[in-house]
Design a protein around this motif. Sequence first.
Motif, mmCIF file in Angstrom:
data_model
loop_
_atom_site.group_PDB
_atom_site.id
_atom_site.type_symbol
_atom_site.label_atom_id
_atom_site.label_comp_id
_atom_site.label_asym_id
_atom_site.label_seq_id
_atom_site.Cartn_x
_atom_site.Cartn_y
_atom_site.Cartn_z
ATOM 1 N N PRO A 76 0.848 -1.200 0.000
ATOM 2 C CA PRO A 76 0.000 0.000 0.000
ATOM 3 C C PRO A 76 0.887 1.255 0.000
ATOM 4 N N PRO A 77 0.496 2.278 -0.742
ATOM 5 C CA PRO A 77 1.352 3.464 -0.845
ATOM 6 C C PRO A 77 1.310 4.296 0.433
ATOM 7 N N VAL A 78 2.316 5.140 0.606
ATOM 8 C CA VAL A 78 2.251 6.188 1.632
ATOM 9 C C VAL A 78 2.068 7.498 0.868
ATOM 10 N N VAL A 79 0.942 8.174 1.130
ATOM 11 C CA VAL A 79 0.639 9.431 0.442
ATOM 12 C C VAL A 79 0.904 10.580 1.413
ATOM 13 N N TYR A 80 1.810 11.477 1.037
ATOM 14 C CA TYR A 80 2.148 12.629 1.882
ATOM 15 C C TYR A 80 1.327 13.834 1.437
ATOM 16 N N GLU A 81 0.589 14.432 2.365
ATOM 17 C CA GLU A 81 -0.235 15.600 2.034
ATOM 18 C C GLU A 81 0.001 16.688 3.074
ATOM 19 N N MET A 82 0.450 17.861 2.600
ATOM 20 C CA MET A 82 0.851 18.904 3.542
ATOM 21 C C MET A 82 -0.334 19.565 4.261
ATOM 22 N N THR A 83 -1.545 19.515 3.675
ATOM 23 C CA THR A 83 -2.694 20.141 4.325
ATOM 24 C C THR A 83 -3.479 19.085 5.123
ATOM 25 N N ASP A 84 -4.612 19.510 5.688
ATOM 26 C CA ASP A 84 -5.417 18.546 6.452
ATOM 27 C C ASP A 84 -6.549 17.962 5.611
ATOM 28 N N HIS A 85 -6.481 18.136 4.278
ATOM 29 C CA HIS A 85 -7.572 17.669 3.420
ATOM 30 C C HIS A 85 -7.016 17.148 2.096
#
Length: 439
Positions: free
Chosen positions: A34-43
Amino acid sequence: MERRIRTRVAVIGGGPAGLCAARHILSRPEAFDPPVVYEMTDHLGGTWFYEERVGTYDDGYPIHSSMYRDLRTNLPKEIMMFPDFPFDDRLPSFLHHTSVQQYLEKYCEKHDIARHIKFNTVVEKVKPVSMETETGGAVTWEIISRSTRGDQNTQTFDSVFVCNGHYSDPHLPYIPGIEHFKGKVLHSHSYRCPEPFANKSVVVLGAKASGVDISIELAQVNAQVILSHNTPPMSLPPLGIRQARAVVGVSEDGSLQFQDGSVTQADILLFCTGYNFNFPFLCPSELGLDVQDLFVTPLYKYLLPPGFPSVFFIGICKTICPFIHFDCQVKFALAVLEGSVKLPSPEEMKKEVQREMQRKQDTGVQLKHFLNLDKDQWDYYLDLARMGRFTPPQPVFESLYEEVRRQRQKDPQKYRQINYRLIDATQWELLEAPPEQTD
């Protein structure tokens, strides 16, 4: 029989391109963790998430989205969609941005992506690490990230999908004497609604999608709009929008000078001049890349650096059907990682990129427009699909794309009132009455 080691993939960005990458990685559990998705915001949603604020978030990072309050898509939902996930039929063809955001949330829910997203997490550094193995050197990728609480984390991956978008770092071309301008200067990235511009004189620089749309919005609140651009005069609605050649300088008294010698005073100078590529977490030279404001090279198939075929830049092309584009690029990238696409040697990939650049130069394309695909996108998808052995987009998408272009040129204000329906792989039809609007 020994278990095959699955490929670990990091995805940077939780907008449409990142969600598409996660969706296809999750659909192949035999080959990929399963991938790790990095997202800088909370949405999730990337640029489709509307943020009324401009400037910076509370944590000091710049506001990512360039969405304005009344934006509607300039492509119909019939060719906006991911090919395997249609929009709700009851929606009109041209959608308000909130419908696209809801669509992305449903896509995320359907494919159970959210639990793989690390929200409020900024990627600070992506660096290639060489691993000596019996089969020769393989590259893995070290990702250093930091949560908004300040915790730092380092993880290692076999591949990285760069999906951080390119609509968040405003491109402001230099205008000689701009320091003399006495009014307000802003970029469309910080534009949200027309009311503050009512009854003001505004010079809008740039006549691509946002320049034309925003000019029409401003004219409807009685702003005196001059649309300044380098392209031939356009047919605009009778709203009193003047068109002028490019602004070439600002005089000491603050007046704007146009290329044809005419001069005007203005309250506001609004740059609708696009966005820079920005990968603050990468050292481009380490990857053999030249990253300029409006251009990145060399990327084989607009996707991967020839020397590092396990990092993929998804969606850096412009003038495309974005979700279809991401879908094809991601499928091709995964075929490369799975080994079903045999890539040429790095030298041969570089040569192919150079040949493509030369072809564009020979037809008079400026460097800053090299990544605009437009009519070339369809052959590009066929090429990726042939090499990656997946089904290419249906011909109906190209046919409808060209029809919408004709309608947009004919009437840039009213073309969004038309509604379409796909009949089959090659045909679409006009719907007589707009479908019922839904909340």
